[in-house]
Motif scaffolding. Structure first.
Motif, PDB file in Angstrom:
ATOM      1  N   GLY A 182       0.837  -1.192   0.000  1.00 47.40           N
ATOM      2  CA  GLY A 182       0.000   0.000   0.000  1.00 47.40           C
ATOM      3  C   GLY A 182       0.870   1.239   0.000  1.00 47.40           C
ATOM      4  O   GLY A 182       2.083   1.170   0.211  1.00 47.40           O
ATOM      5  N   LYS A 183       0.241   2.367  -0.213  1.00 47.47           N
ATOM      6  CA  LYS A 183       0.961   3.641  -0.194  1.00 47.47           C
ATOM      7  C   LYS A 183       0.920   4.276   1.199  1.00 47.47           C
ATOM      8  O   LYS A 183       1.830   4.977   1.600  1.00 47.47           O
ATOM      9  N   HIS A 184      -0.179   4.017   1.948  1.00 49.12           N
ATOM     10  CA  HIS A 184      -0.394   4.684   3.228  1.00 49.12           C
ATOM     11  C   HIS A 184      -0.389   3.754   4.436  1.00 49.12           C
ATOM     12  O   HIS A 184      -0.299   4.234   5.561  1.00 49.12           O
ATOM     13  N   VAL A 185      -0.563   2.455   4.215  1.00 49.66           N
ATOM     14  CA  VAL A 185      -0.623   1.511   5.334  1.00 49.66           C
ATOM     15  C   VAL A 185       0.309   0.332   5.074  1.00 49.66           C
ATOM     16  O   VAL A 185       0.679   0.056   3.935  1.00 49.66           O
ATOM     17  N   GLY A 186       0.660  -0.353   6.131  1.00 50.13           N
ATOM     18  CA  GLY A 186       1.532  -1.520   6.016  1.00 50.13           C
ATOM     19  C   GLY A 186       0.802  -2.785   5.614  1.00 50.13           C
ATOM     20  O   GLY A 186       1.416  -3.748   5.169  1.00 50.13           O
TER      21      GLY A 186
END
Length: 152
Positions: free
Chosen positions: A72-76
């Motif tokens: 993802g770009k924002h979360v793991g």
């Protein structure tokens, strides 16, 4: 995990799901405060049932069900390549009394090249309903705006 109860909240990318201490994913949500909502399609029904009938506590579901994890770009938490769409989310509230977790969407990924687009909806008794018909009402909604009102 698979989840059968979800709800869109407000007119924003805010969702509510229900799960609780009986579910391995609940502990992960409480700890990491993030997740990805992956939207499967009707061709994945057997995979969805399989994922929902085993626990991530002792099963690598990506390996067992031959799924591809994408960053993802924002979360793991991983996105699932095989799904029609993925929504990266952060946990904003946990309502323990009702086992409700409130999520804010941070980014959405949609696979427009995917041929199958009919999404599955769990009825709750082991059956599912699939949709896929598109209703575009943008024009009619625009024509109903009050005079002088500008879309924003």
């Amino acid at each position: 995990m698979t989840i059968t109860w979800t709800m869109v909240m407000d007119f924003s990318p805010r969702f509510a799901i229900t799960t609780g201490g009986w579910n391995h994913s609940y502990a992960a949500l409480k700890t990491t405060k993030e997740c990805v909502i992956s939207i499967p399609t009707v061709d994945m029904v057997d995979t969805i049932v399989g994922i929902g009938t085993c626990s991530g506590q002792d099963t690598d579901k990506f390996r067992k069900f031959d799924l591809t994890a994408l960053p993802g770009k924002h979360v793991g938490a991983p996105l699932i390549r095989e799904c029609l769409a993925n929504i990266e989310c952060c946990v904003t509230e946990i309502i323990e009394r009702h086992s409700i977790i409130v999520l804010d969407g941070l980014a959405v990924w949609y696979d427009d090249a995917r041929k199958e687009k009919r999404m599955l909806h769990a009825v709750g008794d082991g059956t599912f309903i699939a949709d896929g018909r598109k209703f575009d009402r943008k024009e009619s909604m625009r024509s109903r705006l009050a005079p002088g009102v500008v879309e924003g």
